[in-house]
Design an enzyme around this catalytic site. Structure first.
Site, PDB file in Angstrom:
ATOM      1  N   GLY A 245       0.600  -1.140  -0.060  1.00  0.00           N
ATOM      2  CA  GLY A 245       0.140  -0.026  -0.037  1.00  0.00           C
ATOM      3  C   GLY A 245       0.693   1.290  -0.074  1.00  0.00           C
ATOM      4  O   GLY A 245       0.342   2.285  -0.629  1.00  0.00           O
TER       5      GLY A 245
ATOM      6  N   GLU B  13       2.602  -8.295  -2.046  1.00  0.00           N
ATOM      7  CA  GLU B  13       1.128  -8.619  -1.395  1.00  0.00           C
ATOM      8  C   GLU B  13       1.287 -10.318  -1.722  1.00  0.00           C
ATOM      9  O   GLU B  13       0.608 -11.082  -1.244  1.00  0.00           O
ATOM     10  CB  GLU B  13       0.053  -8.129  -2.207  1.00  0.00           C
TER      11      GLU B  13
END
Ligand code: HXC
Length: 262
Positions: A113, A136
């Site tokens: 993020g 991720e």
């Protein structure tokens, strides 16, 4: 403006927002995202006339943002995860659509993020200690704050896939070489260099920058005809501003314009 997870400081037309959870390397939990949403909304509404450039950076000297908060996400079900992604998209769209440039000063890890926030910013500069990446897939998920789509637009499809599939950390120089960020500065100089860039932009005509941002952001995914139309409209609109009159008059009189943002 006081927040639990953000430090917000203003100097003239420039606002610096620092992600401030250094114990977790500034990991983004929902409450940090909500605070950023509220802060950016305030800057573009109540403080619109006083805000010409926003800088985003991280506290603690080790990280910009090391990603979404894995402790919080670990207990998510399908609906929570979808809602969290929606929240992130909303906040990053506020950055991408803000009427002022947002500069990312990447002073350490910008992962997951954190890298996605950087991708939503107008300009990104990094310290020579920065490490960027989208890890991720290591967690069994994918980027969820718009990163897959912004990454392919930034570095191309194959390079974006390499970054997302492989989860490798990218050092600052490689990040610059592949176009992920613009420049690399020595760690201790990053803040002053980025402040200098922000001051330079803050001296320019703010409504013109705002329209240039809007046209390049919105036009990117339009057909060429529609994007050209956006440009023609914005060009015309700016001739209704005092800044256009002042800018052209100053050129002709060989003086320096003081732009008012009107
Ligand atoms: C929660 C985090 C965190 C994160 C670090 N921490 N990253 N907590 N979420 N994303 C915490 C650690 O648990 C640790 O807490 C403290 O911060 C310091 O981190 P260390 O791992 O001890 O530091 P170091 O060994 O230097 O390693 C740094 C690191 C590593 C390489 C950055 O922390 C790391 O790999 N972090 C996770 C990076 C990541 O996978 N990001 C993507 C998340 S997913 P304690 O309590 O042990 O001291 C994502 C999805 C976005 O971002 C889209 C959602 C919709």
């Amino acid at each position: 403006m006081t927040y639990e997870n953000l430090l917000v400081e203003r100097e003239g037309f420039i606002v610096k927002i620092t992600f401030n959870r250094p114990k977790t390397l500034n990991a983004l939990n929902s409450s940090t995202l909500r605070e950023l949403e509220s802060c950016l909304t305030r800057l573009r509404r109540e403080e619109k006339d006083q805000t010409r450039v926003v800088i985003l950076t991280g506290a603690g000297g080790k990280a910009f943002v090391a990603g979404a908060d894995i402790s919080e996400m670990s207990s998510f079900g399908v609906d929570d995860a979808r809602e969290f992604a929606e929240l992130g998209h909303r906040v990053l769209d506020l950055i991408a659509e803000a009427p002022f440039p947002v500069i990312a000063a990447i002073n350490g890890f910008a992962l997951g993020g954190g890298c996605e926030i950087m991708l939503a910013c107008d300009l990104a500069y990094a310290s020579d200690r920065a490490k960027l990446g989208q890890p991720e897939v290591n967690l069994g998920v994918i980027p969820g704050f718009g990163g897959t789509q912004r990454l392919i637009r930034r570095v191309g499809l194959a390079r974006a896939r390499e970054i997302v599939y492989g989860c490798d950390m990218i050092d600052a120089e490689k990040a610059r070489d592949i176009g992920l960020i613009l420049e690399v500065f020595p760690h201790d100089e990053l803040e002053s260099k980025v402040t200098g860039i922000a001051q330079h932009l803050a001296s320019k005509a703010p409504l013109a920058i705002s329209q240039a941002k809007r046209v390049t952001e919105k036009g990117y995914d339009e057909s060429l005809w529609a994007a050209h139309e956006l440009e023609r409209q914005a060009f015309g609109l700016l001739f209704g501003t005092e800044d256009q009159t002042a800018g052209m008059k100053s050129f002709l009189e060989k003086t320096k314009a003081e732009f008012k943002g009107r």
